[in-house]
Write an enzyme that holds these catalytic residues in place. Structure first.
Site, PDB file in Angstrom:
ATOM      1  N   ASP A 160       0.830  -1.200   0.000  1.00  0.00           N
ATOM      2  CA  ASP A 160       0.000   0.000   0.000  1.00  0.00           C
ATOM      3  C   ASP A 160       0.872   1.261   0.000  1.00  0.00           C
ATOM      4  OD1 ASP A 160      -2.540   1.086   0.061  1.00  0.00           O
ATOM      5  OD2 ASP A 160      -3.199  -0.210   1.697  1.00  0.00           O
ATOM      6  N   ASP A 216     -10.469   2.629  -3.442  1.00  0.00           N
ATOM      7  CA  ASP A 216     -11.053   1.361  -2.979  1.00  0.00           C
ATOM      8  C   ASP A 216     -12.464   1.089  -3.518  1.00  0.00           C
ATOM      9  OD1 ASP A 216      -8.739   1.440  -1.547  1.00  0.00           O
ATOM     10  OD2 ASP A 216      -9.679   1.071   0.393  1.00  0.00           O
TER      11      ASP A 216
END
Ligand code: GLA
Length: 541
Positions: A160, A216
């Site tokens: 990430d 997301d």
């Protein structure tokens, strides 16, 4: 004078290097990663028993034998580093330790995935999960990678960028450092996923197996639609077995806390069909223990999985469009072979229908159509010219179409590969721009200005090879130019290209010679900026 000449010579070398480097190969090391991840359904609420239960459920449901092999632990397993900076998992959640968990997953014949951040802190820790603070890779690249892969035996890693963004790290530099750390491990064949939530840049394809392209996903259609729309124009970047990652699946996922929205059956089918044709990783995001029969059937659809796992590993560009109704297609099994995958999607909120043209799909003569949702041939759709597909709002259809192929004549800018492309916020990048006056509603702008800022069609096919007239549709309100390279060799220049305004298109012709089979056609700057490009049309001489 000498100095000026020397720097001119250097510029010429750089110009050539910028324009002639890089070339395509069609061999795939890995088909898109398939498996499950804990994030969508459980977020930070994970522990050892849950991981084992879900892994077991994947095997009990027979999903592993269909290819869903990876059990990917996401954020929420970490513990702050010890005083010497060693990475630790939380012993309250994972009392047997991460090696034991990976061993268990392997004992089921599955593969184990783990999560970290390129910077200091994980994304969860930026909100509530203080245990993730300081657990990112930054400054610990090699030691953490050796721990994850050589000591704990994990096979996959998602990296990430919340901590990286917070610290203002340069994505390319930091992910390159991490890729080198991964390569330095004893364990090989590690699947590396970059999670920068935007298309990071073409540098990523040399480093990672896949890269997230969007923010997301959520279990409602507006978010699935946003992801599809972003990915429609990124299909040239899924290549060489390195993939755009459309994010984890929300098929069968529970409602988002505080929201009533969820995906309908039609929406789940559209979600799966697009992820499959786009060669995205297929990472299930649901609770395996409470999955409905309908959702399970979608996840187990063998035809869609075959579409996703096709050994060519290609992306699927748009071939027809009418507003929010799209037809996307890709070759399967062999480039320019008789079989293509086709998905027709209605992303709008109203019912729609589309006449799908055999020619737009790349066929001549009678085509056969096989329905990937019902698993049967559709003699009613077999045709020589077009077949009609009615579509409910948000619904789709997925087909394998077979027939005799024709050489493609139109290469749209929306399916071209832009060397300097990135959608990272604030990046200086060429863009795929919407315009009703452009073919398929999209053109490319922002090319040129530097020698490496070029556009390329990677898969220009000629059955016999030979001479063609290439017609380029362009626009630009002031004079521009570009040169054309075919398979790395310069074949000509087009100069003084100018139109009344940016949406007023003109055409310029150049004779080119193509090899038999696949060719690369690259448009490079000469000096300064290039015009907007809408398409290339090829006419055999
Ligand atoms: C980011 C990622 C998600 C998930 C979370 C974990 O938001 O995009 O997929 O990994 O972080 O905190």
């Amino acid at each position: 004078m000498k100095r000026i000449l020397a720097s001119t010579a250097l510029c010429a070398v750089i110009l050539l290097a910028g324009c002639s480097q890089g070339s395509i190969k069609y061999s795939v090391d890995h088909t898109p990663t398939m498996g499950m991840s804990f994030w969508n359904a459980f977020q930070l609420n994970i522990n050892e028993d849950l991981v084992k239960d879900q892994a077991l459920a994947v095997t009990e449901l027979g999903l592993d034998s269909l290819g869903y092999k990876f059990i990917n632990i996401d954020d929420g397993f970490q513990m702050p580093r010890d005083e010497e900076g060693h990475f630790r998992c939380d012993p309250a959640l994972f009392p047997s330790g991460m090696r034991a968990v990976a061993d268990y997953i392997h004992s089921l014949g599955l593969k184990a995935g783990i999560y970290t951040d390129a910077g200091d802190n994980t994304c969860g820790s930026e909100n509530i999960y203080t245990y993730g603070l300081g657990t990112g890779l930054y400054g610990h690249e090699r030691s953490d990678c050796h721990l994850f892969f050589d000591e704990w035996d994990f096979d996959f890693i998602k990296i990430d960028f919340c901590g990286g963004q917070h610290a203002g790290l340069n994505e390319k530099e930091q992910y390159t450092k991490i890729a080198n750390a991964i390569k330095s491990c004893k364990k090989s064949d590690i699947i590396f996923n970059i999670c920068r939530w935007r298309y990071p840049g073409t540098w990523a394809e040399d480093l990672a197996t896949s890269w997230r392209t969007t923010y997301d996903i959520r279990p409602w259609f507006a978010r699935v639609k946003y992801i599809i729309e972003e990915n429609l124009w990124l299909q040239a970047y899924t290549r060489n077995g390195h993939y755009n990652d459309c994010d984890m699946l929300e098929i069968g996922a529970p409602k988002w806390p505080g929201s009533d929205a969820s995906l309908t059956h039609d929406e789940e089918l559209t979600h799966m069909a697009y992820w499959c044709i786009a060669s995205s990783p297929l990472i299930m995001g649901c609770d395996m223990r409470t999955l409905s029969e309908e959702s399970l059937e979608i996840l187990k659809n063998k035809d869609l999985i075959a579409m996703n796992q096709d050994p060519l590993g290609l992306g699927a560009p748009v071939v027809q469009r009418s507003g929010d109704v799209y037809v996307v297609a890709k070759d399967m099994e062999s480039i320019m072979g008789p079989k293509r995958a086709v998905v027709v999607m209605n992303l709008s909120d109203k019912p729609g229908s589309v006449d799908v043209y055999a020619e737009a799909l790349g066929f001549k003569g009678r085509i056969k159509v096989y329905d990937c949702f019902t698993h049967e041939d559709r003699p009613d759709l077999a045709c020589e010219t077009s077949f009609n597909v009615p579509l409910r709002p948000h619904s789709s259809a997925a087909f394998f179409v077979t027939g005799k192929r024709i050489e493609k004549q139109i290469y749209d800018a929306s399916e071209s590969y832009l060397h300097n492309f990135s959608t990272i916020e604030g990046a200086i990048s060429p863009r795929y721009m919407p315009s009703p006056s452009a073919s398929l509603g999209t053109y490319v702008s922002g090319l040129g200005g530097s020698t490496d800022n070029w556009l390329q069609w990677n898969n220009v096919y000629s059955g016999k090879g030979g001479k063609y007239v290439a017609t380029f549709r362009y626009s630009c309100a002031y004079p521009t130019s570009f040169k054309v390279l075919v398979n790395g060799k310069e074949v000509g220049e087009l100069t003084d290209l100018v139109t009344q305004n940016d949406h007023n298109w003109n055409e310029a012709n150049l004779e080119i010679k193509l090899n038999k089979g696949l060719n690369e056609v690259r448009l490079c700057p000469i000096d300064g900026i290039m015009p907007n490009i809408d398409l290339m049309y090829l006419h055999k001489k």
